[in-house]
Design a protein around this motif. Structure first.
Motif, PDB file in Angstrom:
ATOM      1  N   ASN A  38     -38.227   4.058  15.251  1.00  0.00           N
ATOM      2  CA  ASN A  38     -37.191   3.727  14.277  1.00  0.00           C
ATOM      3  C   ASN A  38     -35.831   4.088  14.876  1.00  0.00           C
ATOM      4  O   ASN A  38     -35.227   5.088  14.509  1.00  0.00           O
ATOM      5  CB  ASN A  38     -37.423   4.474  12.953  1.00  0.00           C
ATOM      6  CG  ASN A  38     -36.490   4.015  11.854  1.00  0.00           C
ATOM      7  OD1 ASN A  38     -35.667   3.133  12.040  1.00  0.00           O
ATOM      8  ND2 ASN A  38     -36.615   4.641  10.707  1.00  0.00           N
ATOM      9  N   PRO A  39     -35.359   3.265  15.850  1.00  0.00           N
ATOM     10  CA  PRO A  39     -34.095   3.568  16.518  1.00  0.00           C
ATOM     11  C   PRO A  39     -32.932   3.580  15.513  1.00  0.00           C
ATOM     12  O   PRO A  39     -32.960   2.831  14.549  1.00  0.00           O
ATOM     13  CB  PRO A  39     -33.917   2.417  17.506  1.00  0.00           C
ATOM     14  CG  PRO A  39     -35.260   1.782  17.622  1.00  0.00           C
ATOM     15  CD  PRO A  39     -35.975   2.049  16.340  1.00  0.00           C
ATOM     16  N   PRO A  40     -31.939   4.400  15.739  1.00  0.00           N
ATOM     17  CA  PRO A  40     -31.723   5.362  16.833  1.00  0.00           C
ATOM     18  C   PRO A  40     -32.341   6.727  16.556  1.00  0.00           C
ATOM     19  O   PRO A  40     -32.225   7.639  17.367  1.00  0.00           O
ATOM     20  CB  PRO A  40     -30.203   5.475  16.892  1.00  0.00           C
ATOM     21  CG  PRO A  40     -29.769   5.299  15.472  1.00  0.00           C
ATOM     22  CD  PRO A  40     -30.748   4.298  14.875  1.00  0.00           C
ATOM     23  N   GLU A  79     -41.981   9.697  27.431  1.00  0.00           N
ATOM     24  CA  GLU A  79     -41.708  10.560  26.291  1.00  0.00           C
ATOM     25  C   GLU A  79     -40.752   9.841  25.348  1.00  0.00           C
ATOM     26  O   GLU A  79     -39.875   9.105  25.782  1.00  0.00           O
ATOM     27  CB  GLU A  79     -41.093  11.883  26.761  1.00  0.00           C
ATOM     28  CG  GLU A  79     -41.861  13.048  26.202  1.00  0.00           C
ATOM     29  CD  GLU A  79     -41.308  14.392  26.591  1.00  0.00           C
ATOM     30  OE1 GLU A  79     -40.155  14.695  26.280  1.00  0.00           O
ATOM     31  OE2 GLU A  79     -42.076  15.133  27.199  1.00  0.00           O
ATOM     32  N   PRO A  80     -40.915  10.039  24.042  1.00  0.00           N
ATOM     33  CA  PRO A  80     -40.028   9.368  23.094  1.00  0.00           C
ATOM     34  C   PRO A  80     -38.595   9.889  23.203  1.00  0.00           C
ATOM     35  O   PRO A  80     -38.341  10.925  23.816  1.00  0.00           O
ATOM     36  CB  PRO A  80     -40.634   9.700  21.735  1.00  0.00           C
ATOM     37  CG  PRO A  80     -41.515  10.865  21.946  1.00  0.00           C
ATOM     38  CD  PRO A  80     -41.918  10.859  23.388  1.00  0.00           C
ATOM     39  N   GLY A  81     -37.693   9.157  22.599  1.00  0.00           N
ATOM     40  CA  GLY A  81     -36.285   9.537  22.579  1.00  0.00           C
ATOM     41  C   GLY A  81     -35.738   9.369  21.171  1.00  0.00           C
ATOM     42  O   GLY A  81     -36.459   9.031  20.239  1.00  0.00           O
ATOM     43  N   GLY A  82     -34.454   9.572  21.039  1.00  0.00           N
ATOM     44  CA  GLY A  82     -33.789   9.412  19.749  1.00  0.00           C
ATOM     45  C   GLY A  82     -33.312  10.733  19.183  1.00  0.00           C
ATOM     46  O   GLY A  82     -33.646  11.812  19.679  1.00  0.00           O
ATOM     47  N   VAL A  83     -32.502  10.636  18.141  1.00  0.00           N
ATOM     48  CA  VAL A  83     -31.870  11.802  17.528  1.00  0.00           C
ATOM     49  C   VAL A  83     -32.908  12.831  17.073  1.00  0.00           C
ATOM     50  O   VAL A  83     -32.813  14.013  17.409  1.00  0.00           O
ATOM     51  CB  VAL A  83     -30.997  11.370  16.324  1.00  0.00           C
ATOM     52  CG1 VAL A  83     -30.432  12.572  15.594  1.00  0.00           C
ATOM     53  CG2 VAL A  83     -29.891  10.425  16.774  1.00  0.00           C
ATOM     54  N   GLU A  84     -33.893  12.409  16.291  1.00  0.00           N
ATOM     55  CA  GLU A  84     -34.851  13.360  15.734  1.00  0.00           C
ATOM     56  C   GLU A  84     -35.809  13.908  16.786  1.00  0.00           C
ATOM     57  O   GLU A  84     -36.335  15.009  16.625  1.00  0.00           O
ATOM     58  CB  GLU A  84     -35.600  12.739  14.562  1.00  0.00           C
ATOM     59  CG  GLU A  84     -34.684  12.545  13.360  1.00  0.00           C
ATOM     60  CD  GLU A  84     -35.374  11.983  12.146  1.00  0.00           C
ATOM     61  OE1 GLU A  84     -36.550  11.553  12.239  1.00  0.00           O
ATOM     62  OE2 GLU A  84     -34.728  11.956  11.081  1.00  0.00           O
ATOM     63  N   VAL A  85     -36.006  13.188  17.856  1.00  0.00           N
ATOM     64  CA  VAL A  85     -36.820  13.699  18.969  1.00  0.00           C
ATOM     65  C   VAL A  85     -36.086  14.868  19.624  1.00  0.00           C
ATOM     66  O   VAL A  85     -36.682  15.909  19.920  1.00  0.00           O
ATOM     67  CB  VAL A  85     -37.141  12.572  19.976  1.00  0.00           C
ATOM     68  CG1 VAL A  85     -37.723  13.127  21.261  1.00  0.00           C
ATOM     69  CG2 VAL A  85     -38.086  11.560  19.331  1.00  0.00           C
ATOM     70  N   VAL A  86     -34.775  14.711  19.822  1.00  0.00           N
ATOM     71  CA  VAL A  86     -33.962  15.797  20.366  1.00  0.00           C
ATOM     72  C   VAL A  86     -34.042  17.012  19.441  1.00  0.00           C
ATOM     73  O   VAL A  86     -34.224  18.148  19.887  1.00  0.00           O
ATOM     74  CB  VAL A  86     -32.496  15.349  20.564  1.00  0.00           C
ATOM     75  CG1 VAL A  86     -31.594  16.526  20.906  1.00  0.00           C
ATOM     76  CG2 VAL A  86     -32.401  14.270  21.633  1.00  0.00           C
ATOM     77  N   VAL A 118     -43.537  15.185  11.244  1.00  0.00           N
ATOM     78  CA  VAL A 118     -43.361  13.764  11.545  1.00  0.00           C
ATOM     79  C   VAL A 118     -41.867  13.461  11.528  1.00  0.00           C
ATOM     80  O   VAL A 118     -41.162  13.787  10.572  1.00  0.00           O
ATOM     81  CB  VAL A 118     -44.097  12.847  10.543  1.00  0.00           C
ATOM     82  CG1 VAL A 118     -43.685  11.385  10.727  1.00  0.00           C
ATOM     83  CG2 VAL A 118     -45.608  12.977  10.714  1.00  0.00           C
ATOM     84  N   VAL A 119     -41.414  12.853  12.629  1.00  0.00           N
ATOM     85  CA  VAL A 119     -40.040  12.365  12.737  1.00  0.00           C
ATOM     86  C   VAL A 119     -40.122  10.849  12.855  1.00  0.00           C
ATOM     87  O   VAL A 119     -40.861  10.323  13.679  1.00  0.00           O
ATOM     88  CB  VAL A 119     -39.284  13.002  13.926  1.00  0.00           C
ATOM     89  CG1 VAL A 119     -39.072  14.492  13.695  1.00  0.00           C
ATOM     90  CG2 VAL A 119     -39.981  12.782  15.246  1.00  0.00           C
ATOM     91  N   ALA A 120     -39.393  10.177  11.966  1.00  0.00           N
ATOM     92  CA  ALA A 120     -39.494   8.716  11.939  1.00  0.00           C
ATOM     93  C   ALA A 120     -38.271   8.077  11.299  1.00  0.00           C
ATOM     94  O   ALA A 120     -38.352   6.978  10.781  1.00  0.00           O
ATOM     95  CB  ALA A 120     -40.758   8.305  11.184  1.00  0.00           C
ATOM     96  N   ARG A 122     -27.263   5.306  19.331  1.00  0.00           N
ATOM     97  CA  ARG A 122     -26.931   3.930  18.879  1.00  0.00           C
ATOM     98  C   ARG A 122     -26.403   3.111  20.047  1.00  0.00           C
ATOM     99  O   ARG A 122     -26.657   1.920  20.122  1.00  0.00           O
ATOM    100  CB  ARG A 122     -25.873   3.986  17.766  1.00  0.00           C
ATOM    101  CG  ARG A 122     -26.425   4.267  16.431  1.00  0.00           C
ATOM    102  CD  ARG A 122     -25.361   4.147  15.374  1.00  0.00           C
ATOM    103  NE  ARG A 122     -25.906   4.389  14.069  1.00  0.00           N
ATOM    104  CZ  ARG A 122     -25.256   5.008  13.085  1.00  0.00           C
ATOM    105  NH1 ARG A 122     -24.018   5.440  13.277  1.00  0.00           N
ATOM    106  NH2 ARG A 122     -25.832   5.190  11.933  1.00  0.00           N
ATOM    107  N   ALA A 123     -25.676   3.764  20.934  1.00  0.00           N
ATOM    108  CA  ALA A 123     -25.098   3.071  22.074  1.00  0.00           C
ATOM    109  C   ALA A 123     -26.138   2.788  23.155  1.00  0.00           C
ATOM    110  O   ALA A 123     -25.843   2.118  24.135  1.00  0.00           O
ATOM    111  CB  ALA A 123     -23.943   3.900  22.667  1.00  0.00           C
ATOM    112  N   GLY A 124     -27.347   3.344  22.969  1.00  0.00           N
ATOM    113  CA  GLY A 124     -28.425   3.079  23.935  1.00  0.00           C
ATOM    114  C   GLY A 124     -28.358   3.966  25.153  1.00  0.00           C
ATOM    115  O   GLY A 124     -29.014   3.701  26.153  1.00  0.00           O
ATOM    116  N   ALA A 125     -27.568   5.037  25.080  1.00  0.00           N
ATOM    117  CA  ALA A 125     -27.455   5.941  26.228  1.00  0.00           C
ATOM    118  C   ALA A 125     -28.666   6.829  26.343  1.00  0.00           C
ATOM    119  O   ALA A 125     -29.427   7.022  25.471  1.00  0.00           O
ATOM    120  CB  ALA A 125     -26.204   6.804  26.087  1.00  0.00           C
TER     121      ALA A 125
END
Length: 191
Positions: free
Chosen positions: A53-55, A65-72, A107-109, A188-191
């Protein structure tokens, strides 16, 4: 007069009972986990379900490994507990079933407080509110000033794991909103 004496005695009885409860609770760990999640994950492994569920969460499906705000944020939570993360990718329904059956710890989603899963799992207090706005197409998003709604972002934990949920909530509520928004902008910027 007899009723006044009875009322005073009841008042003192209530005070004594409350005092005894407070004193006896001092030796108890509160809040408690039904299955001891907090004790198990501290210096151990946090089993984190992650749905794409980006971002907020980014799952590539190619073994990375997954990425994204909630993964961090989940990684930071694990670090704060001396734990490592075991990522479990999947669909939201599958992950929520795993959480309610205690096969997962978190769970982060990209969930929000209006999640339909609130009856099956425990949702944390919201840690960030974002606005949905009407924007115009083009390069940079332009806020037209028309706000559709606010989303209160949460993560999910197993029901009944109150000490674990309190720990996760304290972690989330201690976050700096500006830092979370910067993470959001970066992803959001895909960085």
């Amino acid at each position: 007069m007899a009723s006044t004496a009875v009322a005073r005695r009841r008042g003192w009885t209530r005070i004594v009972v409350v005092a005894l409860v407070v004193l006896s609770a001092g030796g108890c760990q509160w809040p408690r986990d039904a299955d001891g999640t907090l004790d198990r994950v501290r210096d151990g492994t946090i089993r984190v379900g992650v749905a794409h569920n980006p971002p907020w969460t980014i799952v590539e499906g190619d073994g990375r490994e997954p990425g994204g705000v909630e993964v961090v944020l989940a990684r930071r939570l694990a670090d704060s507990l001396g734990a490592r993360v075991q990522w479990v990718p999947g669909g939201e329904a599958e992950l929520m079933a795993g959480l309610s059956e205690r096969g997962l710890d978190l769970v982060v989603a990209g969930l929000d407080a209006r999640s339909p899963w609130a009856q099956d799992v425990a949702l944390t207090t919201d840690y960030l509110t974002t606005d949905e706005v009407v924007a115009v197409p083009g390069g940079e998003p332009v806020d037209t000033g028309t706000h559709l709604s606010g989303l209160d972002h949460v993560v999910a934990v197993p029901p009944g794991e109150n000490a674990w949920q309190s720990t996760v909530e304290r972690f989330l509520l201690d976050l700096d909103d500006d830092e979370v928004r910067r993470l959001l902008d970066t992803h959001r910027a895909g960085a």
